[in-house]
Scaffold this motif. Structure first.
Motif, PDB file in Angstrom:
ATOM      1  N   THR A  24       0.840  -1.189   0.000  1.00  0.00           N
ATOM      2  CA  THR A  24       0.000   0.000   0.000  1.00  0.00           C
ATOM      3  C   THR A  24       0.876   1.240   0.000  1.00  0.00           C
ATOM      4  OG1 THR A  24      -1.722  -1.156   1.226  1.00  0.00           O
ATOM      5  CG2 THR A  24      -1.777   1.255   1.285  1.00  0.00           C
ATOM      6  N   PHE A  25       0.605   2.132  -0.935  1.00  0.00           N
ATOM      7  CA  PHE A  25       1.317   3.400  -1.020  1.00  0.00           C
ATOM      8  C   PHE A  25       0.458   4.477  -0.376  1.00  0.00           C
ATOM      9  CE2 PHE A  25       2.874   0.832  -4.493  1.00  0.00           C
ATOM     10  CZ  PHE A  25       4.242   1.056  -4.474  1.00  0.00           C
ATOM     11  N   GLU A  26       1.090   5.372   0.365  1.00  0.00           N
ATOM     12  CA  GLU A  26       0.398   6.492   1.010  1.00  0.00           C
ATOM     13  C   GLU A  26       1.163   7.772   0.710  1.00  0.00           C
ATOM     14  OE1 GLU A  26      -2.401   6.400   2.763  1.00  0.00           O
ATOM     15  OE2 GLU A  26      -2.615   4.217   2.777  1.00  0.00           O
ATOM     16  N   HIS A  27       0.448   8.883   0.660  1.00  0.00           N
ATOM     17  CA  HIS A  27       1.125  10.173   0.531  1.00  0.00           C
ATOM     18  C   HIS A  27       1.998  10.394   1.766  1.00  0.00           C
ATOM     19  CE1 HIS A  27      -2.491  11.092  -2.077  1.00  0.00           C
ATOM     20  NE2 HIS A  27      -1.478  11.291  -2.885  1.00  0.00           N
ATOM     21  N   SER A  28       3.182  10.955   1.564  1.00  0.00           N
ATOM     22  CA  SER A  28       4.061  11.231   2.700  1.00  0.00           C
ATOM     23  C   SER A  28       3.480  12.299   3.608  1.00  0.00           C
ATOM     24  CB  SER A  28       5.448  11.683   2.212  1.00  0.00           C
ATOM     25  OG  SER A  28       6.110  10.605   1.594  1.00  0.00           O
ATOM     26  N   GLU A  29       2.784  13.243   3.015  1.00  0.00           N
ATOM     27  CA  GLU A  29       2.123  14.292   3.792  1.00  0.00           C
ATOM     28  C   GLU A  29       0.628  14.197   3.540  1.00  0.00           C
ATOM     29  OE1 GLU A  29       3.873  18.018   2.690  1.00  0.00           O
ATOM     30  OE2 GLU A  29       5.860  17.395   3.338  1.00  0.00           O
ATOM     31  N   THR A  30      -0.151  14.469   4.567  1.00  0.00           N
ATOM     32  CA  THR A  30      -1.604  14.398   4.450  1.00  0.00           C
ATOM     33  C   THR A  30      -2.096  15.337   3.357  1.00  0.00           C
ATOM     34  OG1 THR A  30      -1.777  13.859   6.782  1.00  0.00           O
ATOM     35  CG2 THR A  30      -3.774  14.653   5.701  1.00  0.00           C
ATOM     36  N   ARG A  31      -2.976  14.829   2.517  1.00  0.00           N
ATOM     37  CA  ARG A  31      -3.585  15.632   1.461  1.00  0.00           C
ATOM     38  C   ARG A  31      -5.095  15.601   1.628  1.00  0.00           C
ATOM     39  NH1 ARG A  31      -0.131  14.651  -4.069  1.00  0.00           N
ATOM     40  NH2 ARG A  31       1.920  14.826  -3.102  1.00  0.00           N
ATOM     41  N   THR A  32      -5.720  16.695   1.274  1.00  0.00           N
ATOM     42  CA  THR A  32      -7.181  16.766   1.356  1.00  0.00           C
ATOM     43  C   THR A  32      -7.755  17.148   0.002  1.00  0.00           C
ATOM     44  OG1 THR A  32      -7.052  19.059   2.105  1.00  0.00           O
ATOM     45  CG2 THR A  32      -7.224  17.375   3.812  1.00  0.00           C
ATOM     46  N   ASP A  33      -8.979  16.713  -0.216  1.00  0.00           N
ATOM     47  CA  ASP A  33      -9.702  17.071  -1.437  1.00  0.00           C
ATOM     48  C   ASP A  33     -10.005  18.565  -1.374  1.00  0.00           C
ATOM     49  OD1 ASP A  33     -12.291  17.656  -2.924  1.00  0.00           O
ATOM     50  OD2 ASP A  33     -11.825  15.617  -3.634  1.00  0.00           O
TER      51      ASP A  33
END
Length: 195
Positions: free
Chosen positions: A58-67
């Motif tokens: 599973t890949f995740e963004h390193s920093e939280t991203r929001t729509d």
């Protein structure tokens, strides 16, 4: 439960040396229970290498991203096997964390890393040594190599790579010194909060 106590025992600018010395320490473990791999992936090529090495990771963004419209958390949902480089670059850097079987893909993981921070954690149990007052303490015992870092917990990026020994939740400096000596190292500074 709490966290282990981690002692840095080797710091080097050579990733191969750090990995080799960490494996030498792992050979001293009475048992090796689990292995965890973590990495920050900075290029599309690194993402593709990890996808090939660890199918299903599973890949995740390193920093939280929001729509931007809803404000809700935006997870990473591209298929890295079919996405082109431009699509992947828009999501970089990406992180992975994966538990693997001991001895499975660990060496290939270590040689596939890029310039992002990464780590390999071998959780296990140090043997009891009653005469020296040392006792194994799962789930706190083990070895960790941090590539491009000097902290057992996530920290700042560095050019160097650090090997840690984890010994009990309360710490055991004499045992850490003995383990460090096994690889020609020494305890480097204060103990750190481990896993």
């Amino acid at each position: 439960m709490g966290n282990s106590t981690a002692y840095p025992v080797l710091r080097t600018d050579d990733a191969s040396t750090a990995y080799t010395q960490a494996r030498r320490l792992c050979a001293l473990l009475e048992q090796e229970d689990e292995v965890w791999l973590t990495a920050e992936l900075r290029t599309a090529g690194e993402v593709r290498r990890m996808a090939a090495l660890l199918p299903g990771v599973t890949f995740e963004h390193s920093e939280t991203r929001t729509d931007p419209v809803t404000g809700r958390y935006a997870g990473f949902d591209l298929d890295v096997t079919t996405a082109d480089d431009a699509a992947l670059k828009a999501h970089l850097p990406l992180d992975i964390i994966e538990e693997v079987a001991p001895g499975s893909v660990v060496t290939r993981f270590a040689t596939s890393l890029g310039r992002g921070a990464a780590a390999i954690e071998w959780h296990g149990r140090w043997p009891d040594e009653p005469a020296a007052g040392h006792y194994g303490s799962p789930p706190y015992d083990g070895v960790q190599v941090v590539f491009h870092g000097d902290r057992a917990q996530q920290g700042r990026w560095t050019e160097e790579h650090t090997v840690f020994v984890h010994v009990t939740k309360f710490g055991d400096l004499p045992r850490a010194r003995k383990l460090a000596a096994h690889i020609g190292g020494e305890v480097l500074g204060e103990p750190q909060l481990g896993w």
